[in-house]
Design a protein around this motif. Sequence first.
Motif, mmCIF file in Angstrom:
data_model
loop_
_atom_site.group_PDB
_atom_site.id
_atom_site.type_symbol
_atom_site.label_atom_id
_atom_site.label_comp_id
_atom_site.label_asym_id
_atom_site.label_seq_id
_atom_site.Cartn_x
_atom_site.Cartn_y
_atom_site.Cartn_z
ATOM 1 N N GLY A 64 54.908 60.210 10.217
ATOM 2 C CA GLY A 64 56.100 59.685 9.558
ATOM 3 C C GLY A 64 56.658 60.563 8.458
ATOM 4 O O GLY A 64 57.700 60.268 7.896
ATOM 5 N N GLU A 65 55.941 61.655 8.161
ATOM 6 C CA GLU A 65 56.300 62.460 6.997
ATOM 7 C C GLU A 65 57.047 63.738 7.394
ATOM 8 O O GLU A 65 56.788 64.321 8.429
ATOM 9 N N VAL A 66 57.968 64.163 6.505
ATOM 10 C CA VAL A 66 58.550 65.503 6.591
ATOM 11 C C VAL A 66 57.888 66.337 5.508
ATOM 12 O O VAL A 66 57.891 65.941 4.339
ATOM 13 N N VAL A 67 57.274 67.457 5.884
ATOM 14 C CA VAL A 67 56.661 68.327 4.883
ATOM 15 C C VAL A 67 57.291 69.707 4.957
ATOM 16 O O VAL A 67 57.485 70.256 6.047
ATOM 17 N N ILE A 68 57.649 70.226 3.787
ATOM 18 C CA ILE A 68 58.213 71.576 3.702
ATOM 19 C C ILE A 68 57.167 72.490 3.098
ATOM 20 O O ILE A 68 56.690 72.234 1.993
ATOM 21 N N PHE A 69 56.785 73.521 3.835
ATOM 22 C CA PHE A 69 55.897 74.541 3.277
ATOM 23 C C PHE A 69 56.755 75.641 2.664
ATOM 24 O O PHE A 69 57.439 76.379 3.379
ATOM 25 N N ASN A 70 56.719 75.759 1.349
ATOM 26 C CA ASN A 70 57.402 76.827 0.633
ATOM 27 C C ASN A 70 56.406 77.986 0.539
ATOM 28 O O ASN A 70 55.537 77.974 -0.313
ATOM 29 N N ARG A 71 56.535 78.958 1.403
ATOM 30 C CA ARG A 71 55.470 79.891 1.769
ATOM 31 C C ARG A 71 54.392 79.089 2.519
ATOM 32 O O ARG A 71 54.437 77.863 2.513
ATOM 33 N N SER A 72 53.447 79.801 3.108
ATOM 34 C CA SER A 72 52.556 79.091 4.028
ATOM 35 C C SER A 72 51.362 79.959 4.407
ATOM 36 O O SER A 72 51.082 80.961 3.753
ATOM 37 N N HIS A 73 50.681 79.558 5.501
ATOM 38 C CA HIS A 73 49.582 80.358 6.052
ATOM 39 C C HIS A 73 50.049 81.741 6.510
ATOM 40 O O HIS A 73 49.224 82.613 6.733
ATOM 41 N N TYR A 74 51.369 81.922 6.648
ATOM 42 C CA TYR A 74 51.848 83.244 7.057
ATOM 43 C C TYR A 74 51.660 84.295 5.965
ATOM 44 O O TYR A 74 51.599 85.491 6.259
ATOM 45 N N GLU A 75 51.546 83.851 4.704
ATOM 46 C CA GLU A 75 51.248 84.821 3.640
ATOM 47 C C GLU A 75 49.969 85.598 3.959
ATOM 48 O O GLU A 75 49.811 86.739 3.540
ATOM 49 N N ASP A 76 49.071 84.958 4.704
ATOM 50 C CA ASP A 76 47.783 85.595 5.009
ATOM 51 C C ASP A 76 47.883 86.698 6.057
ATOM 52 O O ASP A 76 46.907 87.403 6.309
ATOM 53 N N VAL A 77 49.060 86.821 6.673
ATOM 54 C CA VAL A 77 49.304 87.985 7.546
ATOM 55 C C VAL A 77 50.477 88.795 7.003
ATOM 56 O O VAL A 77 51.000 89.677 7.696
#
Lengths: 281, 281
Positions: free
Chosen positions: B117-130
């Motif tokens: 039911g939730e909308v979550v916005i990742f401001n930066r994310s796991h992609y920083e790790d690549v």
Amino acid sequence: MNFRKKFAVRTGDRIKLSEFDPDENFDLSKNEDTAELIRKYTKQLTEYQFRLYAENRRSLLIVLQGMDAAGKDGVINHVLAPMNPLGCRCQSFKTPTELELAHDFLWRIHAAAPRRGEVVIFNRSHYEDVLIQRVHGIVPEKVWRERYDFINDFERLLARNNVTIVKFFLHISREEQLKRFKQRLEDPGRNWKISESDYSERKYWDDYQQAFEDAINHCSFDHAPWYVIPSNHKFFRNLAVSEILVDTLGEMDLEMPPCKVDLAEIREEYRKAKEEEEKKR
Amino acid sequence: MNFRKKFAVRTGDRIKLSEFDPDENFDLSKNEDTAELIRKYTKQLTEYQFRLYAENRRSLLIVLQGMDAAGKDGVINHVLAPMNPLGCRCQSFKTPTELELAHDFLWRIHAAAPRRGEVVIFNRSHYEDVLIQRVHGIVPEKVWRERYDFINDFERLLARNNVTIVKFFLHISREEQLKRFKQRLEDPGRNWKISESDYSERKYWDDYQQAFEDAINHCSFDHAPWYVIPSNHKFFRNLAVSEILVDTLGEMDLEMPPCKVDLAEIREEYRKAKEEEEKKR
């Protein structure tokens, strides 16, 4: 004995649970010799655990699964409790909460994964999601079948992050379970362990055995092996589990990390501080 | 326009970032028409989000990535802020803490995954790790290369759990970034955004572009597409992002869930309660 080799299911192995005798004890019996051996292993375990904690680089995840009364709590009490709680945590997974069910099945598991330097014991685990959920048809076959891959992906991620994974299936017979249920009935100190579902679950015995067998066969790898532990004899179960853990940790070449400060300098500071104290007196 | 189709990177696609013009605006300009369009989309978004929340069955994960000053905060402010915070959460990922570093790189990410039911916005994310970890050699190539697979496994797990995943790369030019840095210098209200590393990171521009390109090419699937959004023009970036989100949510056929109670019965209860109140007066 090399229980580790005897009971391990490794990459590519395919086992049949019916071929494992839960009564197996290799002609050992509960006596002062085996008790002494378990004590020796327990002592070694606590030493290794302390080094793992001091090293702060790797971690150990122990997964405990088995039918009701198979001895999960017993293993924790006898083998693992002596470890230093500073770097050892036991995590029980009960019926998922509303919040946990609002996420993927690995969400609550991942959150509980060991940090560097930690030993974590999973008392039940993500495997419940291919066991009880399968047996009771809580999710359709398509869903639980896919979970084997998700579990393998997840354990591979942990392993790559220096988590050593050891999974124990505590293997008891149907008769042994009934015997233990009887003890719970007769011993007021154990009454609290009796649950409504103890007997109703027994009619799914074969389904559970099949679900365990499939989970073990789909999710055993050299980096995250399952061990099928004959567990009708409690002393033997404890002996085997502790030996396997000692061998696993022994292989990790855990060394106390080198001191990070200049000891001569610190000794000099100590000397001065002491001198100062004495002057004041 | 069908920005969704134009900017999506889907299963099997291989893109070159140099072939995407960050100045692209399809001959649109910042005026009352486009402002009106963005307002319309924003209104639709808030409606969809409410239905997603009420339905309580699926969720939406929005990943925002881009160079410094690419407009991540801007998108959150202009496009996403109007959503109801009751069912919408923004999660920023900064430099990992000591506790986060003591776990695998996905540990903190998984913990922040949307619930049903939730909308979550990742401001930066796991992609920083690549990205940053690759560009600055914080981990060896062997490690960051393997992460593409771990990321794909993880996003597949979420997708299977009814999480719709949408990933935006806000694409700006090197010159545009410098222009925005200048605005930050000149506008006291923006001074706080200036960081020591703004200019020192600019010399890694090409390395970052390569890292973004590789991440996009390795981790784009129909169930978790990347969108490369031309972002030199802020109005266009907002227009494209909001249109893509509206189309994505529109495709989900979100319906208000049926009422779970007998309305006639509740109306009768209401009538009685009112009667009671009036008698008391």
